[in-house]
Design an enzyme around this catalytic site. Structure first.
Site, PDB file in Angstrom:
ATOM      1  N   LYS A 203       0.934  -1.005  -0.063  1.00  0.00           N
ATOM      2  CA  LYS A 203      -0.082  -0.007   0.064  1.00  0.00           C
ATOM      3  C   LYS A 203       0.866   1.262  -0.038  1.00  0.00           C
ATOM      4  O   LYS A 203       1.935   1.554   0.851  1.00  0.00           O
ATOM      5  CB  LYS A 203      -0.932   0.292   1.299  1.00  0.00           C
ATOM      6  CG  LYS A 203      -1.832   1.340   1.185  1.00  0.00           C
ATOM      7  CD  LYS A 203      -2.780   1.340   2.322  1.00  0.00           C
ATOM      8  CE  LYS A 203      -2.204   1.847   3.559  1.00  0.00           C
ATOM      9  NZ  LYS A 203      -3.390   2.286   4.419  1.00  0.00           N
TER      10      LYS A 203
HETATM   11  C1  R5P Z   1      -3.532   5.515   8.553  1.00  0.00           C
HETATM   12  O1  R5P Z   1      -3.462   5.267   9.794  1.00  0.00           O
HETATM   13  C2  R5P Z   1      -3.624   4.097   7.634  1.00  0.00           C
HETATM   14  O2  R5P Z   1      -2.909   3.383   7.178  1.00  0.00           O
HETATM   15  C3  R5P Z   1      -4.684   4.316   6.839  1.00  0.00           C
HETATM   16  O3  R5P Z   1      -5.284   3.264   6.615  1.00  0.00           O
HETATM   17  C4  R5P Z   1      -4.340   4.829   5.354  1.00  0.00           C
HETATM   18  O4  R5P Z   1      -3.783   5.961   5.397  1.00  0.00           O
HETATM   19  C5  R5P Z   1      -5.686   4.837   4.375  1.00  0.00           C
HETATM   20  O5  R5P Z   1      -6.346   5.666   4.837  1.00  0.00           O
HETATM   21  P1  R5P Z   1      -6.617   6.935   4.034  1.00  0.00           P
HETATM   22  O6  R5P Z   1      -7.254   6.822   2.711  1.00  0.00           O
HETATM   23  O7  R5P Z   1      -7.609   7.889   4.865  1.00  0.00           O
HETATM   24  O8  R5P Z   1      -5.344   7.676   3.949  1.00  0.00           O
END
Ligand code: R5P
Length: 290
Positions: A203
């Site tokens: 990711k």
């Molecule tokens: C953050 O603490 C997490 O890793 C989130 O799952 C990640 O950043 C994805 O969430 P967003 O789309 O809000 O950035």
């Protein structure tokens, strides 16, 4: 009907007929065992090869983030539109209905909160992940952070060892420190390091030159959404990422902080799985508001 020659040659019974194994639909997973493939198939739709992960793990760092105050009211109605749920074990066990029948990518590490500097990091026990029947374990890598890099790489390494022992895929999460460049060189390096150390999914964030990040990463990449954007811009971010080779999103704030999260996740889903353009997806979003 098979003719006599075919029967003599055994073709009637499938003998001598070449059977090609379909190529597995997840990048870099052809050589993995069945259990891994089964779990990856729960996450990545075998028809589109893509996934919409709904991320709501923010509370473990940020507390009751806006839009995440009530999992039952804010998040449960979105779950049916997601391919996979990404959350911590505390939220999974307390607030996610056990009969939801969605694969879970468990946030499997923890550190300090937004109130202090990141200075330590621990991981979930593999037995707990198995007990919760998770389909993947997400581990953050703080590449370039002098205090955290080695520790977080070691965490991912350990989870990849455990993951391969029990056939649970690992997702490497590339963190971005305050001082880190958000460019394709940084994300390319961080993503590749995740994969080299055993991550089955990465990711990361969308950036200029994202296609180079994807090309140099031997496993599938999904993108985080980041801070809340206006809906059309968030859909454009999804579109560009998919167009440049991401196989999905792991999106949180741009869904659950949307004016209409239920419409937004469906519009994101249409970009990811149905190749909707930005305009088509935004039209769908507006249509769903009616
Ligand atoms: C953050 O603490 C997490 O890793 C989130 O799952 C990640 O950043 C994805 O969430 P967003 O789309 O809000 O950035």
């Amino acid at each position: 009907m098979a003719d006599l020659d075919d029967i003599r040659e055994g073709k009637k019974f499938g003998i001598g007929v070449e059977v090609k194994n379909p190529v597995f639909h997840v990048k870099g997973a052809d050589n993995l065992p069945w259990g891994m493939k089964d779990r990856l198939t729960r996450i990545f739709n075998p028809e589109s090869g893509r996934t919409v992960m709904l991320a709501f793990d923010h509370g473990f760092i940020m507390g009751p983030t806006s839009g995440l105050e009530r999992i039952d009211l804010n998040i449960t109605p979105l779950m049916k539109y997601a391919d996979c749920l990404m959350c911590t074990r505390g939220i999974l066990q307390s607030s996610v209905p056990a009969n939801i029948n969605k694969p879970v990518c468990l946030r499997s590490d923890a550190g300090t909160t937004i109130l202090t500097e990141l200075n330590d990091n621990v991981v979930v026990d593999i037995e707990d992940a198995i007990r919760m029947n998770v389909s993947a374990m997400a581990i953050m890598l703080a590449i370039g952070d002098p205090a955290m890099e080695a520790k977080t790489v070691a965490n991912l390494f350990k989870m990849a060892d455990w993951g391969s022992k029990y056939n649970i895929p690992v997702m490497g999460v590339t963190a971005v420190g305050k001082d880190m460049a958000r460019d394709s060189r940084y994300f390319g390096l961080a993503s590749r390091v995740c994969a080299e150390n055993g991550a089955n999914i990465v990711k990361t964030y969308y950036c200029d030159g994202f296609e180079n990040v994807v090309a140099a990463c031997p496993v599938p990449i999904v993108i985080a959404g980041g801070k809340k954007l206006p809906e059309k811009e968030a859909l454009e971010l999804c579109y560009k990422a998919i167009n440049d080779g991401a196989v999905g999103v792991d999106m949180g704030r741009n869904v659950f902080q949307s004016e209409n999260p239920v419409a937004m996740i469906q519009a994101v889903n249409a970009v990811v799985h149905k190749n909707f353009s930005v305009d088509e997806a935004y039209e769908l979003y507006l249509e769903l508001l009616k």
